[in-house]
Enzyme design. Sequence first.
Site, PDB file in Angstrom:
ATOM      1  N   CYS B  86      40.102  45.594  39.902  1.00  0.00           N
ATOM      2  CA  CYS B  86      39.012  44.719  39.465  1.00  0.00           C
ATOM      3  C   CYS B  86      37.789  45.554  39.062  1.00  0.00           C
ATOM      4  CB  CYS B  86      38.728  43.705  40.569  1.00  0.00           C
ATOM      5  SG  CYS B  86      37.825  42.247  40.006  1.00  0.00           S
ATOM      6  N   HIS B 203      44.072  41.276  42.367  1.00  0.00           N
ATOM      7  CA  HIS B 203      43.849  41.911  43.659  1.00  0.00           C
ATOM      8  C   HIS B 203      45.117  41.984  44.489  1.00  0.00           C
ATOM      9  CE1 HIS B 203      39.345  41.932  43.795  1.00  0.00           C
ATOM     10  NE2 HIS B 203      39.505  41.011  42.872  1.00  0.00           N
ATOM     11  N   GLU B 205      45.540  43.647  47.107  1.00  0.00           N
ATOM     12  CA  GLU B 205      45.188  43.717  48.534  1.00  0.00           C
ATOM     13  C   GLU B 205      44.946  42.338  49.123  1.00  0.00           C
ATOM     14  OE1 GLU B 205      43.157  44.053  46.176  1.00  0.00           O
ATOM     15  OE2 GLU B 205      41.088  43.554  46.721  1.00  0.00           O
TER      16      GLU B 205
END
Lengths: 79, 234, 760
Positions: B86, B203, B205
């Site tokens: 990002c 994302h 994560e």
Amino acid sequence: MKVKVIVMPKQSVLDPQGVAVRDAIHHHGMPEIKSVRIGKFMEIEIDDSQALAEEKLHEICRDLLSNPVIEDYQLEIKN
Amino acid sequence: MKAAVIRFPGSNCDQDCFHVLNNVFGVETHYVWHKETSLDAFDLIVLPGGFSYGDYLRCGAIARFSPVMKSLVEQAEKGKLILGICNGFQILCEAHLLPGALVRNQSMHFVCEHTLLRVEGVNSPFTNAAITGQILNLPVAHGEGNYTADEATLRELNLNSRILLRYADAGGAITAAANPNGSAENIAGICNARRNVFGLMPHPERAAEKILGSEDGRVIFESILNTLGISKAA
Amino acid sequence: MTTDPAITPEIIAKHGITPDEYERIKSILGREPNFTELGIFSVMWSEHCSYKNSKRELRKFPTTGPGVLVKAGEENAGVIDIGDGWGVAFKMESHNHPSAIEPFQGAATGVGGIIRDIFTMGARPVFNLNSLRFGPISESKNGGADSESKNQKSKIATNRRLFAGVVAGIAHYGNCIGIPTIGGEIYFDESYEGNPLVNVFCLGVLRHEQIARGAAKGIGNPVFYVGAETGRDGLAGAAFASRDLTEESKEDRPAVQVGDPFREKLLLEACLELLATDAVAGIQDMGAAGLTCSTCETASRGGTGVEIDLAKVPKREVGMTPYEIMLSESQERMLIIVNKGHEQTVCDIFEKWDLPYAEVGVVKDDGMMRVLDHGKVVAEIPASKLADDAPLYEREAKPKVAKTTSEADLLKLIPSPSAGAVTESLQSLLAHPTIASKNWVYRQYDHMVRDGTVVLPGSDAAVFLIREAGKFIAATSDCNALYCSLDPREGARIAVAEAARNLACSGAVPLAVTDNLNFGNPYKPENFWQLRESVEGLAEGCRAFNTPVTGGNVSLYNENPSGPIDPTPTVGMVGLIENEKHITTQSFKDDGDVVILIGDRGSEIGASHYLKVMHGRKEGLPPRIDYTRELALHEALRALIFSDFVKSAHDCSEGGLGVTLAECCISGKKTIGAEIDFGDTGLRPDQLLFNESQSRVVISVGKANAAAALALLEWRGVTAQRIGTVGGATLEIRADGAHFTWNADTLHKAWYFAIRNCMS
């Protein structure tokens, strides 16, 4: 001393903000507006006692203040 | 194996990246403050998401000049693995470690939602644990995720299989409806010519644990561990 | 050097100080105040800062309990225990008037302010909620003569602009600072036209021993100012919030501050880093009344005095007078009392984070707030008298006579609808912005950062995993102001019950409440009566559900030229879910699951959204609530959840059973239908489907568990009945020989895109 920098999106890059504003102006009753492009205007105040490093300023415009991949800049030094 | 998560002023997904690497995958992970000057000790360097410098001027425009970035460029040249998520992707583009730029979402709105991505290529340290054509469910959360590049760059990226992820629908079709931000050719993630630097807008994560809804992000981390010769964490 | 104006009766009045208050000031000082001191008193004794018209009422709240670590009124936010040495600090606050003038920055700075209140307690903020109210953004179905008028169209345009601006402002601030906004509520009603409500909530986590306090302890300790430079932002903002909004006040733009979420992110990290050292004796954020409030409050809490020199305060404007510096509401600033000898730690940390900081004063033992400018005294006021001795007023209360049309008369006024009208009513209710999906809003919020949002926006309560503590926290914000407008006491009692019910539906046990009271001008006896009734209703509710009030906010003078807003006592409630397996969401899951209604079928249509949306009436008495029955419902529901029976749970609220059942079908990842049969009820179909009687929850259980679930409910003495089965592509409802069908996808589209359609 004041230096002015204008940063505009490159002609070839889509400017969705400009498009949205153009449409809004049409709704405001000016259909003759053909296009709007939105950029940034920066006013930089420089300590008068220093000699003006024009080359360095251009470098800063190229490296920091604009992104040459998508933007063009104009530097205006007023005396 | 050692991983670094760089912290810029305004990074806010740093703790999430640290958590997934350190706790979920058991990788020794360190935070590196943007004023540090050496990244030598690390095998994987992550530039996390967030709003470095408030996204002021342009996303990532100021962060790219942080002291740590000099070392980052050196590590990239040495072939170390670099993952930009990002805002991290935005910083990599501003630093010219990746080509092109990320501009404002076509809708002009910030968008936070789960998206579907198609894995375009598995010949990379970041996708080798996936299968070509595999669909991943990963969240996005950005206002400037619209990837743009000139014709020559797009041609080059396609020619050399450097587009690793594209936004797609559940059937794998690359459609405008599947594209959350208007990015060129539905591009969600790309790598450099050497294939050791990877930038993506979604994302991973946020999709590494079942409890959060999707575990599809794991495959990116698993690929990295594969590449570095580490067996996967339990 | 500019000279301050002389103090005249006009100047005193302009500062919102009554002649009596002025006398009080003179007696505190033993002399006339100077201009700066007058300004200081005017902000500290404004409604916003002193609660002078509401404090007597607020004392009625229950504020203590075994889990309360910091109670209401002690510090900037309350703190409750969540087990294993962990606690949560949370609070809700309003920023209504600034949002009416400049919605983006008004909402953004509201978010900034509440976040600071949390990390000033030593807690790391982990999530936000908000409760928002606006005028209508869609045309009413049945309006009256001016339904098509230009007036209504322009009001709708304004309401849309305010709505979009507020949402964008909250998104801007919350997303940038990296705190997820994970839930809340949004209502649209005429009474909020021109006076939107923006109530923002923040929750943070900390270990018990990390609780930080805002007291100036330690004589001789240095006082540091950290954060953004001071400018002329929001001058007299606190006084501004205490006056009704008029056309003229729109010109008061200086009262609106501009927030910098990036700065605040740096400030948050720097402060938490500093608090982890032993450098800090006390810390307080500079919110309303900025430097003034933080200085006198810390001195008052510490039982000490604080002396500061304005020459040392970092400024971003030139020529600021002491008055301006003391009253400025520039954002992103904190006051820190540092343990003597630890100054270098402060410097190192704030240098690291590139934030302005300055040693501006010292803690003294004389109980005075003393302000110097280049060494010269410009203000000197006894701190505790300023902070704690604001006048307290008893306002006159007069009951507001509401149209109490009886249930029987309401049924006579509204003709029994045709089958087509019933079908259309459900569709219209689902498409009404108050009930419709809020995805247009929450897609603009980063609701996933911090890897903790376990239940995403769209269910009855938000559920968040606080990883540091290994705890699941559920939170919700509730208030049906339509009920409150017709019966403020019952409406408030219901608000607490509804919050607790929402938490129970998610599998949580409620712990505590933060309240945000939004009312009109308290000098109008009917408004004050509503305030008093609401407070007493909330207090009853909090006692019944064992949820002490840990803090909150009062916003008065919410009026515009057309009149006051509906009384809106917003309840923010926090609960704990012991086990991951108990986390429950509201949508139906699988074909074949059995649908059970816990509670009565109900019949009360007074104050219902059906009456308002379909018939243009805000009329009748709100449904009655029986706390015994409600508590039994929650206990039973939790018992079912803990026994692993429950696959979904959704409470009945606006729109009644019809809306509840539809939402169960359409609010999940995939749309799924249901077949429901109520048998013979003896009720009209609209009365059955849209009544808003209380204490009802719709659950779904696996087929194999249905009998056991019903047996458990019967054993607990809770009314319950099997009403149907999940499955198919349609929602079918049978009752009293009638049969209604809705295509689930069609309902979904109407509900999902309603707000997006209004806003594009």
